[in-house]
Scaffold this motif. Structure first.
Motif, mmCIF file in Angstrom:
data_model
loop_
_atom_site.group_PDB
_atom_site.id
_atom_site.type_symbol
_atom_site.label_atom_id
_atom_site.label_comp_id
_atom_site.label_asym_id
_atom_site.label_seq_id
_atom_site.Cartn_x
_atom_site.Cartn_y
_atom_site.Cartn_z
ATOM 1 N N SER A 8 -0.476 -36.759 -58.959
ATOM 2 C CA SER A 8 -1.659 -36.256 -58.676
ATOM 3 C C SER A 8 -2.336 -35.705 -60.443
ATOM 4 O O SER A 8 -3.355 -35.489 -60.703
ATOM 5 C CB SER A 8 -1.662 -34.984 -57.870
ATOM 6 N N TRP A 9 -1.328 -35.056 -61.117
ATOM 7 C CA TRP A 9 -1.712 -34.359 -62.199
ATOM 8 C C TRP A 9 -2.039 -35.337 -63.237
ATOM 9 O O TRP A 9 -3.190 -35.326 -63.980
ATOM 10 C CB TRP A 9 -0.397 -33.648 -62.835
ATOM 11 N N ILE A 10 -1.519 -36.853 -63.290
ATOM 12 C CA ILE A 10 -1.825 -37.883 -64.053
ATOM 13 C C ILE A 10 -3.279 -38.314 -63.674
ATOM 14 O O ILE A 10 -4.124 -38.865 -64.449
ATOM 15 C CB ILE A 10 -0.719 -38.840 -64.341
ATOM 16 N N SER A 11 -3.266 -38.794 -62.275
ATOM 17 C CA SER A 11 -4.295 -39.684 -61.861
ATOM 18 C C SER A 11 -5.714 -38.912 -61.560
ATOM 19 O O SER A 11 -6.548 -39.498 -61.401
ATOM 20 C CB SER A 11 -3.880 -40.421 -60.655
ATOM 21 N N ASP A 12 -5.651 -37.498 -61.159
ATOM 22 C CA ASP A 12 -6.777 -36.712 -60.777
ATOM 23 C C ASP A 12 -7.176 -35.975 -61.968
ATOM 24 O O ASP A 12 -6.820 -35.455 -62.680
ATOM 25 C CB ASP A 12 -6.509 -35.993 -59.612
ATOM 26 N N HIS A 13 -8.822 -35.941 -61.904
ATOM 27 C CA HIS A 13 -9.384 -35.282 -63.077
ATOM 28 C C HIS A 13 -9.321 -33.751 -62.672
ATOM 29 O O HIS A 13 -9.498 -33.327 -61.576
ATOM 30 C CB HIS A 13 -10.981 -35.811 -63.106
ATOM 31 N N HIS A 14 -9.047 -32.914 -63.666
ATOM 32 C CA HIS A 14 -9.206 -31.494 -63.202
ATOM 33 C C HIS A 14 -10.163 -30.598 -64.059
ATOM 34 O O HIS A 14 -10.455 -31.111 -65.154
ATOM 35 C CB HIS A 14 -7.586 -31.209 -63.531
ATOM 36 N N GLU A 17 -9.430 -29.738 -67.789
ATOM 37 C CA GLU A 17 -9.484 -30.820 -69.000
ATOM 38 C C GLU A 17 -10.795 -30.544 -69.509
ATOM 39 O O GLU A 17 -10.954 -30.328 -70.821
ATOM 40 C CB GLU A 17 -9.346 -32.211 -68.416
ATOM 41 N N GLU A 111 -8.810 -38.550 -69.661
ATOM 42 C CA GLU A 111 -9.559 -38.762 -68.820
ATOM 43 C C GLU A 111 -10.138 -40.295 -68.529
ATOM 44 O O GLU A 111 -10.524 -40.612 -67.455
ATOM 45 C CB GLU A 111 -10.994 -38.056 -69.104
ATOM 46 N N TRP A 113 -8.155 -42.641 -68.497
ATOM 47 C CA TRP A 113 -6.946 -43.020 -67.443
ATOM 48 C C TRP A 113 -7.215 -42.533 -66.103
ATOM 49 O O TRP A 113 -7.114 -43.355 -65.137
ATOM 50 C CB TRP A 113 -5.467 -42.714 -67.927
ATOM 51 N N GLN A 114 -7.697 -41.440 -65.826
ATOM 52 C CA GLN A 114 -8.016 -40.959 -64.639
ATOM 53 C C GLN A 114 -9.354 -41.489 -64.007
ATOM 54 O O GLN A 114 -9.493 -41.632 -62.830
ATOM 55 C CB GLN A 114 -8.374 -39.365 -64.513
ATOM 56 N N ASP A 115 -10.233 -41.844 -64.643
ATOM 57 C CA ASP A 115 -11.238 -42.691 -64.299
ATOM 58 C C ASP A 115 -11.436 -44.108 -64.263
ATOM 59 O O ASP A 115 -12.697 -44.448 -63.980
ATOM 60 C CB ASP A 115 -12.718 -42.129 -65.150
#
Length: 122
Positions: A8-14, A17, A111, A113-115
């Protein structure tokens, strides 16, 4: 459970950031003040334009995510890292630009990567 948190930390935008990116942009604008009289006008202008552009791109991303905004933020981060080498300045300002520019580059790549799976307006 741990793997889902890590994923979740890697794949979701927070939100953190975006806060870090805006903070880095503002600090880049202010960074020539740390060097005092050692910062030439061209270095101050370069840092100011890059920092303002990074900050504005993050604000635009918050309204509507577009790929070109992320690319421009990434390019500005790379410029901030490379500028001390091209403009040949050193000391505290050089270190600040390496760290802050590297932070912007890292967050931009993260970002991207996440998007990667989001539908974005090009």
């Amino acid at each position: 459970m741990f793997s889902s948190i890590k994923h979740s930390w890697i794949s979701d935008h927070h939100d953190w950031e975006d806060v870090c990116s805006v903070s880095a942009g503002v600090l880049i604008v202010l960074s020539p003040l740390a060097a005092g009289s050692a910062a030439t006008p061209s270095v101050a202008i370069s840092a100011g334009l890059a920092g303002i552009t990074i900050t504005v791109m993050v604000m635009l991303q918050l309204m509507m995510l577009r790929r070109w905004e992320e690319l421009l933020k990434l390019a500005c981060g790379v410029w901030v890292v490379v500028a001390p080498l091209l403009m040949q300045y050193d000391g505290t300002l050089r270190l600040l630009h390496f760290v802050l520019g590297g932070t912007v580059v890292f967050l931009s790549v993260l970002e991207f990567w996440q998007d990667r799976s989001c539908q974005l307006d090009s």
